[in-house]
Scaffold this motif. Structure first.
Motif, short mmCIF file in Angstrom:
data_model
loop_
_atom_site.label_atom_id
_atom_site.label_comp_id
_atom_site.label_asym_id
_atom_site.label_seq_id
_atom_site.Cartn_x
_atom_site.Cartn_y
_atom_site.Cartn_z
N PRO A 35 44.90 35.06 30.21
CA PRO A 35 44.51 35.55 31.53
C PRO A 35 43.00 35.51 31.70
CG PRO A 35 45.35 37.34 30.17
CD PRO A 35 45.55 36.07 29.41
N VAL A 36 42.58 35.13 32.89
CA VAL A 36 41.16 35.05 33.18
C VAL A 36 40.71 36.40 33.73
CG1 VAL A 36 39.41 33.87 34.58
CG2 VAL A 36 41.38 32.60 33.70
N PRO A 37 39.70 37.02 33.13
CA PRO A 37 39.24 38.32 33.64
C PRO A 37 38.61 38.17 35.03
CG PRO A 37 37.76 37.54 31.93
CD PRO A 37 38.91 36.57 31.99
N GLU A 38 38.71 39.25 35.82
CA GLU A 38 38.12 39.24 37.15
C GLU A 38 36.60 39.25 37.02
OE1 GLU A 38 39.92 38.88 39.69
OE2 GLU A 38 41.86 39.31 38.82
N PRO A 39 35.91 38.59 37.94
CA PRO A 39 34.45 38.65 37.92
C PRO A 39 33.98 40.08 38.20
CG PRO A 39 35.24 36.93 39.41
CD PRO A 39 36.42 37.70 38.95
N GLU A 40 32.78 40.38 37.79
CA GLU A 40 32.22 41.72 38.00
C GLU A 40 32.09 41.99 39.49
OE1 GLU A 40 29.69 43.68 35.82
OE2 GLU A 40 30.21 42.74 33.93
N GLY A 41 32.46 43.16 39.92
CA GLY A 41 32.33 43.56 41.31
C GLY A 41 33.51 43.13 42.18
N VAL A 42 34.59 42.64 41.57
CA VAL A 42 35.77 42.23 42.33
C VAL A 42 36.95 43.07 41.89
CG1 VAL A 42 37.35 40.32 42.80
CG2 VAL A 42 34.91 39.88 42.60
N THR A 43 37.69 43.62 42.86
CA THR A 43 38.87 44.40 42.54
C THR A 43 40.07 43.88 43.32
OG1 THR A 43 38.35 45.99 44.27
CG2 THR A 43 37.56 46.51 42.06
N GLU A 44 41.25 44.09 42.75
CA GLU A 44 42.48 43.70 43.42
C GLU A 44 42.89 44.84 44.34
OE1 GLU A 44 47.09 42.99 42.20
OE2 GLU A 44 45.58 42.26 40.81
N THR A 45 43.12 44.51 45.64
CA THR A 45 43.48 45.56 46.60
C THR A 45 44.95 45.53 46.97
OG1 THR A 45 42.86 44.15 48.46
CG2 THR A 45 41.16 45.62 47.58
N ALA A 46 45.60 44.38 46.86
CA ALA A 46 47.02 44.29 47.22
C ALA A 46 47.64 43.11 46.47
CB ALA A 46 47.19 44.10 48.72
N ARG A 47 48.97 43.17 46.35
CA ARG A 47 49.69 42.09 45.67
C ARG A 47 51.02 41.89 46.38
NH1 ARG A 47 50.22 39.66 40.45
NH2 ARG A 47 48.34 40.67 39.77
N ARG A 48 51.38 40.64 46.60
CA ARG A 48 52.68 40.31 47.17
C ARG A 48 53.21 39.10 46.41
NH1 ARG A 48 53.53 40.32 53.43
NH2 ARG A 48 53.50 42.54 52.97
N GLY A 49 54.19 39.34 45.54
CA GLY A 49 54.71 38.27 44.69
C GLY A 49 53.63 37.81 43.72
N HIS A 50 53.34 36.54 43.71
CA HIS A 50 52.32 36.01 42.81
C HIS A 50 50.94 35.94 43.48
CE1 HIS A 50 53.50 32.52 45.16
NE2 HIS A 50 52.34 31.98 44.85
N LEU A 51 50.84 36.34 44.76
CA LEU A 51 49.58 36.30 45.48
C LEU A 51 48.87 37.64 45.37
CD1 LEU A 51 50.83 34.48 48.69
CD2 LEU A 51 49.67 33.48 46.72
N ARG A 52 47.55 37.58 45.27
CA ARG A 52 46.75 38.80 45.19
C ARG A 52 45.66 38.78 46.23
NH1 ARG A 52 44.28 39.31 39.59
NH2 ARG A 52 43.51 37.26 40.15
N VAL A 53 45.28 39.96 46.72
CA VAL A 53 44.15 40.10 47.62
C VAL A 53 43.02 40.71 46.81
CG1 VAL A 53 43.26 41.20 49.70
CG2 VAL A 53 45.63 40.43 49.62
N LEU A 54 41.91 39.98 46.73
CA LEU A 54 40.76 40.45 45.99
C LEU A 54 39.64 40.82 46.94
CD1 LEU A 54 40.72 37.72 43.20
CD2 LEU A 54 41.73 39.98 43.10
N ARG A 55 38.91 41.86 46.61
CA ARG A 55 37.80 42.30 47.45
C ARG A 55 36.56 42.49 46.58
NH1 ARG A 55 38.62 46.13 52.22
NH2 ARG A 55 39.73 44.24 52.62
N ALA A 56 35.48 41.93 47.04
CA ALA A 56 34.20 42.13 46.36
C ALA A 56 33.66 43.50 46.78
CB ALA A 56 33.22 41.03 46.73
N GLU A 57 33.04 44.23 45.87
CA GLU A 57 32.55 45.57 46.17
C GLU A 57 31.41 45.57 47.17
OE1 GLU A 57 31.89 47.94 42.72
OE2 GLU A 57 33.81 47.37 41.87
N SER A 58 30.77 44.43 47.38
CA SER A 58 29.69 44.36 48.36
C SER A 58 30.21 44.29 49.79
CB SER A 58 28.80 43.14 48.09
OG SER A 58 29.57 41.96 48.21
N ASP A 59 31.56 44.05 49.99
CA ASP A 59 32.12 43.95 51.34
C ASP A 59 32.39 45.28 51.95
OD1 ASP A 59 32.03 41.25 51.14
OD2 ASP A 59 34.14 41.00 50.65
#
Length: 124
Positions: free
Chosen positions: A100-124
């Motif tokens: 598994p590839v680690p998430e970049p710094e400052g990015v968090t997963e906010t939602a998941r539907r099946g194999h798709l994920r919604v990622l949000r950068a903390e600067s947004d």
């Protein structure tokens, strides 16, 4: 393991045991043993459809065998199947599974539907 060709009839999932070829010049349908490989102008049929085959009016059906029966599985087929089951039970080879590839710094997963994920950068 040998590949099993399916019957050419629509919605039939049975294994093919015979090959049907039309000789248009002679108005003849030839039903013989399963060909070594699939040809574009021939049809593979299961035992049920091979037994029910009828030709158009004025045509002749030539049956090279009186009855078509699926051959029993060979020892090679059973060995290959057993090996495939063992491999699936092991969870695949380690080389085939990507780490598994680690998430970049400052990015968090906010939602998941099946194999798709919604990622949000903390600067947004």
């Amino acid at each position: 393991m040998r590949s099993v060709r399916q019957c050419s009839r629509t919605a039939c999932t049975q294994a093919a045991v015979a090959t049907l070829t039309y000789v248009y010049a002679d108005s003849t349908a030839v039903l013989g043993p399963l060909a070594q490989r699939a040809e574009p102008h021939s049809y593979d049929l299961c035992s049920v459809h091979a037994g029910r085959l009828t030709a158009p009016r004025g045509w002749e059906v030539v049956r090279l065998q009186p009855e078509f029966v699926a051959p029993p599985p060979s020892k090679d087929d059973l060995s290959a199947l057993a090996e495939a089951v063992r491999e699936a039970g092991r969870g695949g080879r380690a080389a085939d599974v990507a780490a598994p590839v680690p998430e970049p710094e400052g990015v968090t997963e906010t939602a998941r539907r099946g194999h798709l994920r919604v990622l949000r950068a903390e600067s947004d």
